[in-house]
Design an enzyme around this catalytic site. Structure first.
Site, PDB file in Angstrom:
ATOM      1  N   VAL A  61       0.850  -1.185   0.000  1.00 31.35           N
ATOM      2  CA  VAL A  61       0.000   0.000   0.000  1.00 31.35           C
ATOM      3  C   VAL A  61       0.889   1.240   0.000  1.00 31.35           C
ATOM      4  O   VAL A  61       1.626   1.482   0.960  1.00 31.35           O
ATOM      5  CB  VAL A  61      -0.930   0.040   1.236  1.00 31.35           C
ATOM      6  CG1 VAL A  61      -1.837   1.273   1.176  1.00 31.35           C
ATOM      7  CG2 VAL A  61      -1.756  -1.232   1.325  1.00 31.35           C
ATOM      8  N   LYS A 134      -8.683   6.840 -17.802  1.00 27.56           N
ATOM      9  CA  LYS A 134     -10.062   7.343 -17.771  1.00 27.56           C
ATOM     10  C   LYS A 134     -10.080   8.849 -17.964  1.00 27.56           C
ATOM     11  O   LYS A 134     -10.941   9.385 -18.668  1.00 27.56           O
ATOM     12  CB  LYS A 134     -10.720   6.966 -16.445  1.00 27.56           C
ATOM     13  CG  LYS A 134     -12.144   7.515 -16.308  1.00 27.56           C
ATOM     14  CD  LYS A 134     -12.817   7.005 -15.052  1.00 27.56           C
ATOM     15  CE  LYS A 134     -14.243   7.563 -14.948  1.00 27.56           C
ATOM     16  NZ  LYS A 134     -14.980   6.990 -13.805  1.00 27.56           N
ATOM     17  N   HIS A 270      -2.362 -25.189 -52.577  1.00 28.81           N
ATOM     18  CA  HIS A 270      -3.576 -25.339 -51.772  1.00 28.81           C
ATOM     19  C   HIS A 270      -3.313 -26.124 -50.488  1.00 28.81           C
ATOM     20  O   HIS A 270      -4.059 -27.043 -50.130  1.00 28.81           O
ATOM     21  CB  HIS A 270      -4.689 -26.002 -52.595  1.00 28.81           C
ATOM     22  CG  HIS A 270      -4.991 -25.277 -53.870  1.00 28.81           C
ATOM     23  ND1 HIS A 270      -5.325 -23.940 -53.900  1.00 28.81           N
ATOM     24  CD2 HIS A 270      -4.974 -25.685 -55.163  1.00 28.81           C
ATOM     25  CE1 HIS A 270      -5.515 -23.561 -55.166  1.00 28.81           C
ATOM     26  NE2 HIS A 270      -5.304 -24.606 -55.940  1.00 28.81           N
ATOM     27  N   ASP A 463      -7.324 -53.856 -49.818  1.00 28.51           N
ATOM     28  CA  ASP A 463      -7.469 -53.363 -51.194  1.00 28.51           C
ATOM     29  C   ASP A 463      -6.366 -52.382 -51.593  1.00 28.51           C
ATOM     30  O   ASP A 463      -5.877 -52.418 -52.728  1.00 28.51           O
ATOM     31  CB  ASP A 463      -8.842 -52.735 -51.429  1.00 28.51           C
ATOM     32  CG  ASP A 463      -9.273 -51.787 -50.318  1.00 28.51           C
ATOM     33  OD1 ASP A 463      -8.452 -51.473 -49.433  1.00 28.51           O
ATOM     34  OD2 ASP A 463     -10.457 -51.366 -50.327  1.00 28.51           O
TER      35      ASP A 463
END
Length: 509
Positions: A61, A134, A270, A463
């Site tokens: 503080v 501010k 791409h 396959d």
């Protein structure tokens, strides 16, 4: 005129303060800031002299006081505010220079404790920053040492900063506290076991003419910290402004380049590699990558992981390319590339790093986050699951193909030979379709024997193996992990094909 200083980052501080003193300003300072200034012969007013109250609680503080915040927040155009200051013996403060305790740096340290982190949470600093921001019409708030010069220049020229400058500095100040609080919130939520919230900090790098298509708006943002293999922190040496699609393609190229240590060249179209090769030299790698697919490279981009030489530049000159990427260029190479005015020539830091990289992808109403896939596995003989074992040449090609297929859109198949691609099948809805495209490319290029096929995902049926054998594939590298792995292994054994299971998949959606 009074200025209040309380800074952790003391870069350029003394020179800035001395400039204010020379203009007749009084300087208020706190703690370590005051000690530094006094040690340099700059006269200051201690914060306790202003508040009439000592710093307490180990300095926690010191500035939370009406004589500080009243002097900052009072509106000079409101008589009642000014009368209140007079009644309470409060002097106005016209400039506040504050940057905050190094919380981010503290929590980045190895072994940091919660107690250490807590003590580096600034309280008074953000309060003063927000108060000054501010009241920007009357007070100049400075958080960034980079702004010291501008502020001093305006004060010397006009006796005050302009409304425009104070408004900009106010916005920067709120950004400073917002980023600070986001960092603290992220850390504290993790310590408390609360659900994660994602706070992202990106700075606008450039506006783009449009996105994927002309009717879509787009912008390019850069992360807070510089990174290697990043277009956001690259140097553009020449050429037109980057487009949205350019950036996507270039990023894909950099992710491929990251995985190779030997001289390597990749051509992309791409976001998919269309030609890639390693070589003993970068010239050899470039030539093999170009030869891999002379058609698809047209209008694409090329990246290399070594200094780009004049020989490589001469090879590129006749080809229409969008972008060239390299860690550096020889002067002669730049002279050659400069003849292609629209070609975007990018210099990118390619320093290796093991730090995890976050990847974010937006979806409608949400965001996906993951670590970028930077993992690279070495394909070794022990991964072989078939009777026929790989030769040294097949193993080398399996390693090369495995690195390339990782960067091809799933379902992905890469067919390679002699450390360069000869066929790539990307993004098909079934793996046989991708394999057929890659194998046909290899056949049309005249490659029909001793081929190595890499698949980013497992082969759920036999396959693809049967098809591969018809085109001269002798080695297949794949993740494995299908409940029907045995079917693929059996077919490979029947056809005399070597098959290796890496145990890792690299899907790229």
């Amino acid at each position: 005129m009074r200025a209040l200083f309380s800074v952790s980052d003391k870069t350029g501080l003394v020179e800035f303060v001395q400039g204010l003193v020379d203009l007749g300003w009084e300087i208020i300072a706190t703690g370590g800031t005051q000690k530094l200034l006094e040690s340099k012969g700059v006269k200051t007013i201690g914060i306790s002299e202003v508040t009439g109250f000592p710093e307490i609680c180990d300095g926690r503080v010191k500035t939370l006081h009406p004589k500080v915040h009243g002097g900052i927040l009072a509106r000079r155009d409101v008589p009642a505010h000014m009368e209140t200051l007079k009644e309470n013996g409060i002097q106005t403060i016209e400039l506040v220079c504050v940057n905050l305790y190094p919380f981010r740096q503290t929590i980045a340290k190895e072994g940091v404790t919660l107690e250490d982190a807590i003590e580096n949470i600034d309280i008074g600093g953000p309060s003063m920053v927000r108060s000054a921001a501010k009241n920007w019409k009357d007070v100049t708030i400075v958080c960034d040492p980079a702004d010291y010069g501008t502020v001093l220049e305006e004060l010397r020229a006009n006796g005050s900063t302009s409304d425009e400058t104070r408004l900009k500095l106010s916005a920067k100040a709120y950004t400073h506290t917002a980023e600070y609080d986001a960092c603290i919130a992220t850390y504290m939520r993790a310590q408390a076991g609360l659900p994660e919230k994602l706070f992202l900090e990106y700075d606008i790098k450039q506006g783009l003419r449009y996105g994927e298509n002309p009717h879509q708006s787009a912008k390019f943002y850069a992360a807070r910290e510089p990174a290697s293999y990043s277009l956001a922190f690259a140097k553009q040496i020449q050429g037109k402004e980057l487009s949205y699609n350019n950036i996507q393609d270039a990023n894909a190229a950099l992710n491929v380049l990251r995985d190779f240590k030997e001289p390597f060249c990749v051509a992309l179209k791409h976001m998919n590699p269309c030609g890639a090769a390693v070589g003993k030299t970068i010239e050899e790698a470039w030539q093999a990558a170009y030869e891999a697919d002379k058609v698809s490279i047209y209008g694409g981009i090329v990246g290399v992981n070594r200094e780009l030489t004049a020989d490589v530049a001469r090879g590129m000159k006749p080809i229409f390319l969008e972008i060239v990427i390299a860690p550096s260029y020889t002067p002669e190479a730049l002279e050659i590339l400069a003849t292609k005015k629209n070609l975007r020539v990018m210099q990118v830091d390619m320093t290796p790093s093991s730090a995890p990289i976050s990847q974010y992808i937006s979806v409608n109403g949400g965001l996906l986050a993951q670590q970028l896939d930077t993992q690279v596995e070495e394909v070794v003989p022990g991964m072989c699951v078939t009777v026929v074992k790989p030769t040294a040449a097949q193993l080398a090609d399996a390693n090369f193909g495995w690195k390339i297929v990782k960067h091809v859109k799933s379902n992905a198949i890469a067919v390679v030979r002699d450390n360069h691609t000869i066929g790539i099948g990307a993004g098909q809805t079934n793996r046989v379709g991708s394999a057929l495209i890659a194998l046909e490319e290899a056949k049309n290029a005249g490659f029909t024997s001793d081929l190595v096929l890499a698949s980013d995902g497992f082969l759920p049926f036999d396959d693809t193996v049967a098809l591969a054998a018809q085109y001269g594939v002798t080695t297949i590298v794949q993740p494995g992990g299908s409940i029907r792995d045995e079917d693929a292994i059996k077919k490979a054994n029947e056809l005399g094909i070597t098959m290796l299971f890496t145990g890792v998949r690299h899907f790229k959606h």
